[in-house]
Every structure is written in structure tokens, then in C-alpha cells.
Scaffold this active site. Structure first.
Site, PDB file in Angstrom:
ATOM      1  N   ARG A 149      31.156  20.094   3.635  1.00  0.00           N
ATOM      2  CA  ARG A 149      30.980  20.038   5.110  1.00  0.00           C
ATOM      3  C   ARG A 149      29.718  20.331   5.546  1.00  0.00           C
ATOM      4  O   ARG A 149      29.311  20.194   6.819  1.00  0.00           O
ATOM      5  CB  ARG A 149      32.320  20.754   5.539  1.00  0.00           C
ATOM      6  N   GLU A 204      31.009  11.040   6.250  1.00  0.00           N
ATOM      7  CA  GLU A 204      31.481  10.962   7.618  1.00  0.00           C
ATOM      8  C   GLU A 204      30.477  11.324   8.572  1.00  0.00           C
ATOM      9  O   GLU A 204      30.235  12.368   9.158  1.00  0.00           O
ATOM     10  CB  GLU A 204      32.625  11.873   7.763  1.00  0.00           C
ATOM     11  N   GLU A 244      28.425  11.556  11.622  1.00  0.00           N
ATOM     12  CA  GLU A 244      28.433  11.489  13.300  1.00  0.00           C
ATOM     13  C   GLU A 244      27.039  11.246  13.824  1.00  0.00           C
ATOM     14  O   GLU A 244      26.121  11.252  13.218  1.00  0.00           O
ATOM     15  CB  GLU A 244      28.980  12.883  13.529  1.00  0.00           C
ATOM     16  N   ARG A 274      38.819  24.619   7.781  1.00  0.00           N
ATOM     17  CA  ARG A 274      37.659  23.526   7.996  1.00  0.00           C
ATOM     18  C   ARG A 274      36.252  24.657   8.427  1.00  0.00           C
ATOM     19  O   ARG A 274      35.179  23.972   8.601  1.00  0.00           O
ATOM     20  CB  ARG A 274      37.910  22.735   9.325  1.00  0.00           C
ATOM     21  N   GLU A 312      35.293  18.098  -0.474  1.00  0.00           N
ATOM     22  CA  GLU A 312      34.706  17.647   0.733  1.00  0.00           C
ATOM     23  C   GLU A 312      33.607  18.702   1.093  1.00  0.00           C
ATOM     24  O   GLU A 312      34.005  19.856   1.639  1.00  0.00           O
ATOM     25  CB  GLU A 312      35.548  17.497   2.034  1.00  0.00           C
ATOM     26  N   HIS A 355      30.107  15.214   6.906  1.00  0.00           N
ATOM     27  CA  HIS A 355      31.009  15.815   5.853  1.00  0.00           C
ATOM     28  C   HIS A 355      31.009  14.702   4.755  1.00  0.00           C
ATOM     29  O   HIS A 355      31.263  13.611   5.088  1.00  0.00           O
ATOM     30  CB  HIS A 355      32.575  16.049   6.384  1.00  0.00           C
ATOM     31  N   GLU A 414      33.797  11.859  19.081  1.00  0.00           N
ATOM     32  CA  GLU A 414      33.813  13.072  18.333  1.00  0.00           C
ATOM     33  C   GLU A 414      33.892  14.125  19.634  1.00  0.00           C
ATOM     34  O   GLU A 414      34.083  13.848  20.676  1.00  0.00           O
ATOM     35  CB  GLU A 414      32.500  13.247  17.516  1.00  0.00           C
ATOM     36  N   ASP A 472       0.765  -1.231   0.107  1.00  0.00           N
ATOM     37  CA  ASP A 472      -0.144   0.118  -0.144  1.00  0.00           C
ATOM     38  C   ASP A 472       0.731   1.324  -0.020  1.00  0.00           C
ATOM     39  O   ASP A 472       1.487   1.566   1.003  1.00  0.00           O
ATOM     40  CB  ASP A 472      -0.804  -0.028   1.304  1.00  0.00           C
ATOM     41  N   GLU A 490      31.661   8.996  15.707  1.00  0.00           N
ATOM     42  CA  GLU A 490      32.122   8.933  14.136  1.00  0.00           C
ATOM     43  C   GLU A 490      32.526   7.510  13.893  1.00  0.00           C
ATOM     44  O   GLU A 490      33.569   7.024  14.399  1.00  0.00           O
ATOM     45  CB  GLU A 490      32.804  10.011  13.632  1.00  0.00           C
TER      46      GLU A 490
END
Length: 470
Positions: free
Chosen positions: A360, A130, A132, A339, A358, A269, A212, A51, A220
Site C-alpha cells: 500500500r 490502484e 489515484e 489498512r 497488496e 496500492h 476518492e 539522441d 481512482e
């Protein structure tokens, strides 16, 4: 595996039943189970009915019948069920036309991979998230017409440093100081290793696990990068395994982006690289050792990031993490090592094969199939249109003046803003019919009615603290 090989595999493992799995529109696994006597080679063509009107964001009640067609390449043995159980992930089709269902997130990921190949830019998009998460001892919450609260507890929570634990042995990570202390400060080493080994037993290549930054069990566990569709499948197994390993050990895992006030939120990330004929297209001799192709991909992601956030950061809670000035990757800029920029070019290795970008900003509350597809489509739009990402931002953003920051665009400040950005900027997602207009409209409508409005209409407990005596 072929259908015949899946059946032989099931027999070898002593499977008694088959669990058919697929995910709803927001991204939560659904399942039903059939006996092995009902599962044969024809099942991979005929499928199983269900359904569709009972699945969030899917069919209306007057057109509810749907089929799920098992994908033999996804067969695994469930590591938690008491009865030996074969698990296969399915694709959703219309029972009358036999056409793939455009709101099936897995189909969207398949179309994203097909579109990449059609462009000639590459043949494989590798994704490495990555993700977390938090491991809590206890969670209680309620949201009703006259009452709302949540209460989190953790043996690691620094708020329990004064609790009578008969005895309290201390060793609780302070706020923002949970990154890499060994036991006894780190209470969850064995639990994370158990999670990682269960994933390995399922054939999922793992890279590492660690504590972390936040107190109260933030963690992580990293999977090795995989092609987009395969990583979408793995993300579903990842969440399933972590939650079930935690549960059988008396803990609870959440991928909610911001469960704790004034401590680090939970991000995901996401690394992206595009390959062609076995060679990386992102390696070059430009900035940080990348190619023009990679820089154009960054340009596409930065241009469309606010719209992409509607899929990569799809909850109202996501924007409790994405707050300017608190080390969150909200600045829509790129850098090789900074970062605080939303796009980073990792510098861990000089190997051309390791060259990747990457993004983030995403968090693990997302539907992986949709999020990874949206990121890829933004990158491809950048490459196709040679979108210049501008100059890299290698300064410390938190040391920049307001005048300098005024030139750096920012991620949306709320889910409502992200959905508005998606409404205004989605042509890049429609290429190759990867995301249809119906998918975009349904996503915006579902999120607005069921999440944005529900949160906006409710009094917040902190409002009583602020305003009750006015």
C-alpha cells in the site's frame, strides 16, 4: 501481433504515420513520429536512431547514439491524434553491439519476468495497481530565485464554498469526505467514465472508477491485473489517456502524491500474485488463507521496503504523503484487513485465484516498470530465503501506545532516506542482472542531484510565514 500483422492492422485502421514511444529514466513517455512509408517489417529489426544524451538519466554526449526497436506486441491506434496514428512502444538497444540498454526501464521489467521464471518459483507475476489522481480546473506554479508559489483551483474544492460563481450551487466535498458521494456532489462522473471507456477501446481491461477521499476531484480508476511487463505498458497508456481526456475537456490531471495540504494524498496500492503452471502460489491454509510462499513474499517486501521506496515513492513530494499518524501506510507490517499496515492481504473473495498481497505504500509518481520490478524482486528474495514476516498487525495502529509502536518499523521519511536505504540494501535487486549496479548508482545520483538537492536548497514559502520576523 507479428510485424506483418501490425502493418495489416495499420492499413485496416487507415494509419498515416507511426508514433514510436519509449520512456526516460524517471518514467515519462517520449516519442517521435515517422510516415508509414518509412515503416515496414525491417523496422522491427533495424529500429530507429535517436539522441540518447537528450534523455534524462541516459547517455553522455560522447556516446549519444541509440536505437529504439518497436515491439509489435504493443501496437495500438492513438485515440487522440487528428491524423490516424499507429503507436508502438520500443525497446532501447546499443547501435553498435545491438545489446539491450541496461537503463531502459522496459528492459529491466523484461529481466524481472525472466528472473522469476529462472527461480522456478513461478512463471507469471500479476500486478494490479490502484492509481489515484486529482482532476483540477486550474494549476499555476513558479519556482525562481526570488519567488515561489503554487495555486490550485477546482470547482469541487471546498475552499470555493463561498465563491461567487453566479450562482454557486454548493455540493463541494468537504475535506476527507469525497469517498463515494453521488452527483451533484461528485462533479466528475462522466469525465471518469470517458477516461475508462477510452482505455477499454485501447484493449485495456477495466474494473471500476470512482471518486476518492479528498476534495477537489480526487479519483481512482482501476485496471484489471496483468503480467508485470504488460502492466508497465498499460500504466504508460493509463497516464497518457487520463491526461489527454482531461485536457480535451478543459481540466488537468496530476499524479503528484500530495498536491493538497491537510487532505488525503494520492497513492497507488499495488497488488501482487505469483502463478505457476496456471495455478496461484499465494493461496493456502495459513493466515488469511495464504500460503507460506505468500508469507515469505511479504517478509521480503517488509525487509527491503525502505530501499524499494526509492522506486515506488521516487519523488520528494511522495514523503509529504508518507507521514506517520495521518492514515498513510507507513507502518512496515502486514495484516488481513488493517489498512494502516503497509502490506495487506485483501479479503474480498475466498477464491484461491484471488489470493494476493497488496503493498500500500507506493504512489503513482513512480516509473511503473522499475517500481513493479523492485516489488517483485523483494518478494522473490523473501521466498528464496524464507524470510519470516513475523506476526500480523491486526490492531488499530492509531490506538497503539508509543511503546507498542516502537517495535513497528516505518517507511522512509524522505526521498533522501529512501535513496540512502537503496544504497545500503540493493543486492536483492542485482540478482539475475535485473537491476545493474550502474542503474542503482545512476538512479541515486540523478535523484539526489536533480530533485533532493534542488528542493533542499530552495527556501520554502511557509518558511517566510514561520521565520521572516525572527
Amino acid at each position: 501481433m507479428t510485424p506483418k500483422e501490425v502493418l495489416a492492422f495499420a492499413k485496416e485502421k487507415g494509419a498515416k504515420v507511426v508514433d514510436i514511444r519509449f520512456l526516460d529514466f524517471p518514467g515519462v513517455w517520449q516519442h517521435f513520429t515517422v510516415p508509414m512509408s518509412e515503416f515496414d517489417e525491417s523496422s522491427f529489426e533495424d529500429g530507429f536512431g535517436f539522441d540518447g544524451s537528450s534523455i534524462r538519466g541516459w547517455q553522455p554526449i560522447n556516446a549519444s547514439d541509440m536505437l529504439v526497436i518497436p515491439d509489435p506486441a504493443t501496437a495500438k491506434i492513438d485515440p487522440f491524434y487528428e491524423i490516424p496514428t499507429l503507436v508502438v512502444i520500443g525497446n532501447i538497444v546499443d547501435p553498435i553491439t545491438r545489446e539491450s540498454y541496461t537503463r531502459d526501464p522496459r528492459f529491466i521489467a523484461q529481466k524481472a519476468e525472466a528472473y522469476l521464471k529462472s527461480t522456478g518459483i513461478g512463471d507469471t507475476a500479476f500486478i494490479g495497481p490502484e492509481a489515484e489522481f486529482f482532476i483540477f480546473d486550474d494549476i499555476r506554479f513558479e519556482s525562481s530565485r526570488h519567488r515561489a508559489f503554487y495555486e490550485i483551483d477546482s470547482v469541487e474544492g471546498i475552499w470555493n464554498s463561498g465563491r461567487d460563481e453566479g450562482p454557486n450551487l454548493g455540493y463541494k466535498p468537504r475535506h476527507k469526505q469525497g469517498y463515494f458521494p453521488v452527483p451533484p456532489m461528485d462533479k466528475f462522473q462522466d469525465l471518469r467514465t470517458e477516461m475508462m471507456l477510452v482505455l477499454e477501446e485501447l484493449g485495456i481491461a477495466m474494473e471500476c472508477q470512482h471518486h476518492e477521499v479528498a476534495t477537489a476531484g480526487q479519483a481512482e480508476i482501476d485496471m484489471r491485473f496483468q503480467p508485470l511487463l504488460a502492466m508497465g505498458d498499460q500504466m504508460m497508456w493509463f497516464k497518457y489517456v487520463l491526461k489527454n481526456v482531461a485536457t480535451r475537456n478543459g481540466y488537468t490531471v496530476t499524479f503528484m502524491p500530495k498536491p493538497l495540504f491537510e487532505d488525503n494524498g494520492t497513492g497507488m496500492h499495488t497488488h501482487l500474485s505469483i502463478w505457476k503452471d496456471g495455478e496461484p502460489t499465494f493461496a493456502g491454509d495459513g493466515y488469511a488463507g495464504v500460503s507460506d510462499t505468500a508469507l515469505y513474499a511479504i517478509g521480503g517486501i517488509l525487509k527491503h521496503a525502505r530501499a524499494v521506496c526509492a522506486f515506488t515513492n521516487p519523488t520528494t513530494n511522495s514523503y509529504k504523503r508518507l507521514v506517520p499518524g495521518f492514515e498513510a501506510p507507513v507502518n512496515l507490517a502486514y495484516s488481513s484487513r488493517n489498512r494502516s499496515a503497509s502490506v495487506r492481504i485483501p479479503m474480498y473473495s475466498g477464491s484461491p485465484k484471488a489470493k494476493r498481497i497488496e503493498f500500500r505504500t507506493p504512489d503513482p509518481s513512480c516509473n511503473g516498470y522499475l517500481a513493479f520490478s523492485a516489488i517483485l524482486m523483494a518478494a522473490l528474495d523473501g521466498i528464496e530465503n524464507k524470510i519470516d514476516p513475523g506476526e500480523p498487525l491486526d490492531k488499530d495502529i492509531y490506538g497503539m501506545s508509543p511503546e507498542e509502536l516502537a517495535d513497528v518499523p516505518s517507511a522512509p521519511g524522505s526521498l533522501q532516506e529512501a535513496l540512502a536505504a537503496l544504497a545500503d540494501d540493493h543486492a536483492f535487486l542485482l540478482k539475475g542482472d535485473v537491476f545493474t549496479k550502474d542503474v542503482i548508482d545512476t538512479w541515486i545520483d540523478y535523484k539526489t542531484k536533480n530533485e533532493v538537492n534542488d528542493v533542499n536548497l530552495r527556501p520554502h514559502p511557509h518558511e517566510f510565514f514561520l521565520y521572516y520576523d525572527i
